[in-house]
Every structure is written in structure tokens, then in C-alpha cells.
Scaffold this motif. Structure first.
Motif, PDB file in Angstrom:
ATOM      1  N   VAL A 139      10.921   1.643  10.675  1.00 20.47           N
ATOM      2  CA  VAL A 139      10.459   1.601  11.952  1.00 20.47           C
ATOM      3  C   VAL A 139       8.826   2.363  11.395  1.00 20.47           C
ATOM      4  N   GLN A 140       7.742   3.187  13.047  1.00 24.04           N
ATOM      5  CA  GLN A 140       6.059   1.925  12.486  1.00 24.04           C
ATOM      6  C   GLN A 140       6.348   3.283  11.999  1.00 24.04           C
ATOM      7  N   TYR A 141       6.669   4.880  12.546  1.00 25.66           N
ATOM      8  CA  TYR A 141       5.802   5.905  11.746  1.00 25.66           C
ATOM      9  C   TYR A 141       6.248   5.992  10.192  1.00 25.66           C
ATOM     10  N   HIS A 142       6.535   7.592   9.341  1.00 30.20           N
ATOM     11  CA  HIS A 142       6.387   7.424   8.408  1.00 30.20           C
ATOM     12  C   HIS A 142       7.121   8.601   8.055  1.00 30.20           C
ATOM     13  N   PRO A 143       8.583   8.327   7.658  1.00 30.46           N
ATOM     14  CA  PRO A 143      10.083   9.381   7.386  1.00 30.46           C
ATOM     15  C   PRO A 143       9.683  10.027   6.406  1.00 30.46           C
ATOM     16  N   GLU A 144       8.662   9.271   5.068  1.00 31.69           N
ATOM     17  CA  GLU A 144       8.792  10.256   4.129  1.00 31.69           C
ATOM     18  C   GLU A 144       7.617  11.138   4.064  1.00 31.69           C
ATOM     19  N   HIS A 145       7.108  11.520   5.366  1.00 33.20           N
ATOM     20  CA  HIS A 145       6.097  12.896   5.796  1.00 33.20           C
ATOM     21  C   HIS A 145       5.036  12.576   4.530  1.00 33.20           C
ATOM     22  N   ALA A 146       4.906  14.221   4.057  1.00 29.85           N
ATOM     23  CA  ALA A 146       3.744  14.148   2.528  1.00 29.85           C
ATOM     24  C   ALA A 146       2.415  13.290   3.695  1.00 29.85           C
ATOM     25  N   PRO A 147       1.926  14.165   4.173  1.00 29.61           N
ATOM     26  CA  PRO A 147       2.147  15.052   5.098  1.00 29.61           C
ATOM     27  C   PRO A 147       2.556  15.751   5.991  1.00 29.61           C
ATOM     28  N   GLY A 148       3.700  16.093   6.398  1.00 26.92           N
ATOM     29  CA  GLY A 148       4.280  16.004   8.076  1.00 26.92           C
ATOM     30  C   GLY A 148       5.609  16.558   7.906  1.00 26.92           C
TER      31      GLY A 148
ATOM     32  N   GLY B 251       1.040  -1.060  -0.088  1.00 26.33           N
ATOM     33  CA  GLY B 251       0.346  -0.073  -0.053  1.00 26.33           C
ATOM     34  C   GLY B 251       0.879   1.037   0.038  1.00 26.33           C
ATOM     35  N   ILE B 252       1.995   1.425  -0.683  1.00 25.61           N
ATOM     36  CA  ILE B 252       2.824   2.644  -1.373  1.00 25.61           C
ATOM     37  C   ILE B 252       2.638   3.421  -1.003  1.00 25.61           C
ATOM     38  N   LYS B 253       3.404   4.195  -0.595  1.00 23.17           N
ATOM     39  CA  LYS B 253       3.022   5.921  -0.247  1.00 23.17           C
ATOM     40  C   LYS B 253       4.169   6.773  -1.667  1.00 23.17           C
ATOM     41  N   TYR B 254       3.385   7.224  -2.720  1.00 27.20           N
ATOM     42  CA  TYR B 254       5.053   7.723  -3.914  1.00 27.20           C
ATOM     43  C   TYR B 254       5.305   8.533  -3.199  1.00 27.20           C
ATOM     44  N   ASN B 255       5.589   9.156  -2.123  1.00 26.13           N
ATOM     45  CA  ASN B 255       7.023   9.529  -1.637  1.00 26.13           C
ATOM     46  C   ASN B 255       8.195   9.013  -1.009  1.00 26.13           C
ATOM     47  N   GLN B 256       7.780   8.035  -0.677  1.00 21.54           N
ATOM     48  CA  GLN B 256       8.722   6.714  -0.707  1.00 21.54           C
ATOM     49  C   GLN B 256       9.534   7.068  -1.302  1.00 21.54           C
ATOM     50  N   LEU B 257       8.830   6.578  -2.830  1.00 23.59           N
ATOM     51  CA  LEU B 257       9.367   6.552  -4.033  1.00 23.59           C
ATOM     52  C   LEU B 257       9.971   7.960  -4.533  1.00 23.59           C
TER      53      LEU B 257
END
Length: 374
Positions: free
Chosen positions: A347-356, A197-203
Motif C-alpha cells: 500500500v502507498q499509505y501508512h497503515p501503521e498510522h503514528a500519527p493518524g 527509512g523505517i518508522k518505529y510503529n511499523q516494528l
């Protein structure tokens, strides 16, 4: 038009739809972000959920093609205090209501979102239903109670890609080899990314850091991945209960020690299961852009973007093999870990932010350094 929100415990709220008629059942959760509603809506991790925004005025800046975090929007319904139908932003191409209608998501406003959030914080996230078609509150409560819920369900199969693709000029490029990915440099690291369920900002960030990324479906086997000869393996975010996902934990276990591994959110949880740990459901989850996390290796505190309802139980991880690296300062839950023998961390959180906030982007550099060191 009138809309009813009903929870499985019998609590109900009345509002009105700003997207037309509809009915949706799912797990009702809340997000505390002040902005970034489009990124939230297009995060596949919200599959099967009804999202309530705590910020009172939503829709101010409309929507646009650049802020998509996947190819679609995923929540079952979107609940807000007040909708702004006249967006004002130079990047806006369509108002939020039109965006929600495009993806068949019911939008409801005009009720006390604070009361709903306080109720969830006290009683816990629960099954719910939102409807403009059926206004019988007792009948709606019964429908909510009869829904299967997320525990034990494989939600990843609803959002994972059906065939491999590369990441090109800010968009997916069909193909099953690294040549389909844009070459960010002469010595690009080749990364296979499992799509849970990947987010584009990770890519985007992997590419920005000098990686060619090949995205593969969640059920891709270890033999296929290793045959691609990657420099590293990335485990993405995704929706639902990690223990409900079929056939992935064994694959990750086979890959441990073969290549450096970096996991985020559901990928972190799946890695924890592969280590031998177990998961549990948080009372109301962590969702928003203001979650404080302490990096135990540096002592630094990061403000992070998060979206998860499940967590790895630290006490179930094999003693002496896995080190806890990050904790949530609100409830001391596990937010990061690394394997002491194999090149693997998550990590459990989202280092790719988007948003954040961008405080945790350094973790992508840590992954690059790990691949460089092997």
C-alpha cells in the motif's frame, strides 16, 4: 529574528525564527494533520524536505521520548503559523523549539502558511530555502533554483541503518539474528524488514501481531536475507524518488515468490518497480492524516495517514499479473496492489498510522495470514 522563505519561482514570505539562526534548502511541502507534529518530524520520509503545517497553532503539548518514530528528526526546516512556547501536557519533557534545536532543524513562524499552501497546491511542490543568515530575496531564490532537488536522488542511503538490529522492548537492539528481537510468542513469525527509512510503529505493530523482526540495511542482498530463513519480508517507508534508489529493485525482484512480501510507501513503490512498473511525481503529494482510500476488494473506505510525493503509474504495471487493490478517492491515484501469482502486496499509505487514524491496521493481519498460509 527575521527569516525569509524563498521558492524557486521567485515567491517569498517573511517570518521569524523561534529556534535561532540557520539556513536550509529543500523541497517545500505541507502536512494537513491536526496533531502529531513530533511523529511527522521523526519520520525519515521527510528527509530533504521543508515541512509546512496547515494547522495554525503548533507546540501545544511539547515533545516526549515515547512519540519518536526514529532515532532523529529529519526535515530540513519546520514552518508554522504560530508557535506555542508554553506546552501543557503531562507527557511533555521539552518544548518543541528545544527539540528542533537538538536536531539542528530551523523553525520559522509568523507568516501566512495558508498562502504558501495555496501556492503549492496551485503551482506544485517546489524547491525552496529558509534563512535567517541571508535576507537577500533574489540571492535566496537563486540558491533554491540551484539545489539539485529530489528527483533521481538516492535519499535512502541518508537514513537506512548501517548494520542489522532487532526490535526489543520498544527500542532497537543491536544484532544480526532473530534472537535479538523480543519473542512475542511461542510460534512467532520471523520477519526481515528492509530499512528504507523505517518508522518505529511499523516494528511495534509487527511485534504486536506476533512477529520477531530483524531490520536490515537497504542494500542487503537477497542471498543474505534468504539465509536468515524468514517467514516473510517487509519493505518499509522511506524518502525521495524510488527510481533514484540504487541496487534495491533487483534484490526485491530476486525475492519475489520466495517469501511473502508486504510493502508500505516507498516499499510499495520499490515493489512496483520490481514488477516492471514506473513511478511519477505527484503535483504536491499526499501528506496528512485525512486521506480517503477505497479498498477495492471490500468496498470499504478508510481514512488514512499518508506522506509521499511519488506514485506508481498504474498503466505501467504488467497486465494480468498485478491487481490494483486500493485507490485514493481525491485523485484516483494508485494506493495499493497485489501480485496475482506471488504472495506479495503493498500500500502507498501508512497503515501503521503514528500519527493518524487506525482504519488500515488490518493490513498487518493480512500479512500475518499470508505468512501462515505459506
Amino acid at each position: 529574528m527575521k527569516a525569509i522563505i524563498a521558492l524557486e519561482d521567485g515567491t517569498t514570505f517573511e517570518g521569524h525564527s523561534f529556534t535561532g539562526h540557520g539556513e536550509a534548502v529543500g523541497e517545500i511541502v505541507f502536512n494537513t494533520s491536526l496533531s502529531g507534529y513530533q511523529e511527522i518530524l521523526t519520520d525519515p520520509s521527510y528527509t530533504g524536505q521543508i515541512v509546512t503545517m496547515t494547522y495554525p497553532l503548533i507546540g501545544n503539548y511539547g515533545t516526549n521520548p515515547e512519540d519518536m518514530e526514529s532515532a532523529a528528526a529529519h526535515p530540513k526546516a519546520f514552518l508554522i503559523k504560530e508557535y506555542n512556547s508554553y506546552p501543557s501536557n503531562y507527557r511533555s519533557t521539552k518544548p518543541l523549539a528545544e527539540f528542533l534545536q537538538e536536531y539542528g532543524i530551523l523553525g520559522v513562524e509568523g507568516f501566512d502558511t495558508r498562502a504558501l499552501v495555496r501556492h503549492i497546491r496551485t503551482k506544485g511542490a517546489m524547491k525552496g530555502i529558509v534563512s535567517t543568515r541571508d535576507l537577500d530575496k533574489e540571492a535566496l531564490v537563486k540558491k533554491a533554483q540551484e539545489w539539485s532537488g529530489l528527483v533521481g536522488q538516492d535519499m535512502v542511503k541518508k537514513v537506512t541503518c548501517t548494520s542489522p538490529y532487532g526490535w526489543g522492548e520498544n527500542e532497537p537492539v543491536a544484532g544480526s539474528n532473530f534472537e535479538t528481537a523480543k519473542k512475542p510468542g511461542e510460534k512467532a513469525f520471523k520477519v526481515v524488514a528492509f530499512d528504507f527509512g523505517i518508522k518505529y510503529n511499523q516494528l511495534r505493530l509487527l511485534q504486536k501481531k506476533g512477529c520477531q523482526v530483524q531490520v536490515v540495511p537497504a542494500r542487503t542482498d537477497a542471498k543474505t536475507v534468504l539465509a536468515m530463513e524468514p517467514d516473510g519480508i517487509f519493505l518499509s517507508n522511506g524518502p525521495g524518488d524510488p527510481e533514484g534508489v540504487e541496487g534495491v529493485v533487483d534484490t526485491i525482484r530476486e525475492l519475489l515468490g520466495k517469501k511473502p512480501i508486504f510493502g508500505i510507501c516507498l516499499g510499495h513503490q520499490m515493489l512496483g518497480l520490481a514488477y516492471g512498473g514506473s513511478a511519477y511525481k505527484l503535483k504536491f503529494g499526499h501528506r496528512g492524516g485525512n486521506q480517503p482510500v477505497k479498498d477495492l476488494t471490500t468496498g470499504h473506505v478508510e481514512i488514512t495517514s499518508q506522506n509521499h510525493g511519488f506514485c506508481i503509474d498504474e498503466s505501467t504495471l504488467p497486465a494480468g499479473e498485478v491487481e490494483v487493490t486500493h485507490i485514493n478517492l481525491n485523485d484516483n491515484s494508485l494506493e495499493g496492489m497485489r501480485h496475482k501469482k506471488y504472495p506479495a502486496f503493498s500500500v502507498q499509505y501508512h497503515p501503521e498510522h503514528a500519527p493518524g487514524p487506525h482504519d488500515a491496521e488490518y493490513l498487518f493481519d493480512r500479512f500475518i495470514d499470508m505468512m501462515r498460509a505459506v
